[in-house]
Design a protein around this motif. Sequence first.
Motif, PDB file in Angstrom:
ATOM      1  N   LEU A  95       0.900  -1.294   0.012  1.00  0.00           N
ATOM      2  CA  LEU A  95      -0.153   0.133   0.007  1.00  0.00           C
ATOM      3  C   LEU A  95       0.790   1.360  -0.011  1.00  0.00           C
ATOM      4  O   LEU A  95       0.474   2.202  -0.568  1.00  0.00           O
ATOM      5  N   GLY A  96       2.106   1.204   0.805  1.00  0.00           N
ATOM      6  CA  GLY A  96       3.011   2.193   0.624  1.00  0.00           C
ATOM      7  C   GLY A  96       3.603   2.550  -0.723  1.00  0.00           C
ATOM      8  O   GLY A  96       3.612   3.531  -1.206  1.00  0.00           O
ATOM      9  N   ARG A  97       3.662   1.548  -1.521  1.00  0.00           N
ATOM     10  CA  ARG A  97       4.020   1.640  -2.884  1.00  0.00           C
ATOM     11  C   ARG A  97       2.940   2.171  -3.842  1.00  0.00           C
ATOM     12  O   ARG A  97       3.156   2.777  -4.921  1.00  0.00           O
ATOM     13  N   TRP A  98       1.610   1.465  -3.651  1.00  0.00           N
ATOM     14  CA  TRP A  98       0.510   1.760  -4.672  1.00  0.00           C
ATOM     15  C   TRP A  98      -0.368   3.186  -4.478  1.00  0.00           C
ATOM     16  O   TRP A  98      -0.828   3.565  -5.362  1.00  0.00           O
ATOM     17  N   THR A  99       0.042   3.650  -3.242  1.00  0.00           N
ATOM     18  CA  THR A  99      -0.770   4.983  -2.940  1.00  0.00           C
ATOM     19  C   THR A  99       0.220   6.005  -2.513  1.00  0.00           C
ATOM     20  O   THR A  99       1.232   5.827  -2.036  1.00  0.00           O
ATOM     21  N   LEU A 100      -0.175   7.008  -1.976  1.00  0.00           N
ATOM     22  CA  LEU A 100       0.350   8.178  -1.568  1.00  0.00           C
ATOM     23  C   LEU A 100       0.512   8.219   0.018  1.00  0.00           C
ATOM     24  O   LEU A 100       0.653   9.137   0.749  1.00  0.00           O
ATOM     25  N   LEU A 101      -0.175   7.035   0.558  1.00  0.00           N
ATOM     26  CA  LEU A 101      -0.158   6.997   2.150  1.00  0.00           C
ATOM     27  C   LEU A 101       1.308   6.855   2.881  1.00  0.00           C
ATOM     28  O   LEU A 101       2.173   6.255   2.242  1.00  0.00           O
ATOM     29  N   ASP A 102       1.247   7.330   3.978  1.00  0.00           N
ATOM     30  CA  ASP A 102       2.374   7.339   4.844  1.00  0.00           C
ATOM     31  C   ASP A 102       2.515   5.984   5.447  1.00  0.00           C
ATOM     32  O   ASP A 102       1.577   5.034   5.224  1.00  0.00           O
ATOM     33  N   ALA A 103       3.552   5.482   5.859  1.00  0.00           N
ATOM     34  CA  ALA A 103       3.577   4.126   6.599  1.00  0.00           C
ATOM     35  C   ALA A 103       2.692   3.795   7.679  1.00  0.00           C
ATOM     36  O   ALA A 103       2.162   2.846   7.692  1.00  0.00           O
ATOM     37  N   ASP A 104       2.377   4.747   8.484  1.00  0.00           N
ATOM     38  CA  ASP A 104       1.234   4.501   9.558  1.00  0.00           C
ATOM     39  C   ASP A 104      -0.247   4.584   8.847  1.00  0.00           C
ATOM     40  O   ASP A 104      -1.028   3.530   9.405  1.00  0.00           O
ATOM     41  N   GLU A 105      -0.474   5.178   7.755  1.00  0.00           N
ATOM     42  CA  GLU A 105      -1.967   5.046   7.176  1.00  0.00           C
ATOM     43  C   GLU A 105      -1.959   3.906   6.434  1.00  0.00           C
ATOM     44  O   GLU A 105      -2.855   3.109   6.160  1.00  0.00           O
TER      45      GLU A 105
END
Length: 174
Positions: A95-105
């Motif tokens: 999800l960190g690679r596929w989205t713009l989310l930070d590690a906690d999100e």
Amino acid sequence: MEFGFVGATALLFSVGLVVASPMVALSTWALSTRTDYFGDALGSVVAGAVGLVAAGAVGLAVFVDPAVGVTFGVVAVGASLVLAVFPVAIGRQLLGRWTLLDADEALEYATLGWPVAMVTSAVLFVAPGGFGGSNVLFLEGLAATVAWMTLVLVVTLGPALAGLALYNAVERFV
């Protein structure tokens, strides 16, 4: 088919993880609304779950047999690593690679996607014969290979894919 204590314990603990996964994910999410980081809330919930499992292992060791308690503890750790820790960690990374989310999100979305993967894997586990019939343990040959590879993929990639679907739904409707 000889199943034995270790196999029965592994199956029981796997079913327990399927049942507990929605409660763990939702209680972690609820707790995270009161903290700054989802990871802290997840750590608190996991610590409580580890305490319960450790109490069960100690109880078995004291009241039944020390070897039974140790076996239960080892199977519980192994099942937790394979069915919970690694899939959520892989989901967080993807999800960190596929989205713009930070590690906690990304950890939050992977954790919220984990119950979907667990329930799907349970359905696939009993799919060959239904709840009253045989499961994937009784398959042979190519059917067994396909069934087990499907289970591995669902368990491993399920939290990431379900988390991504949840992320896309939240982004679309919010």
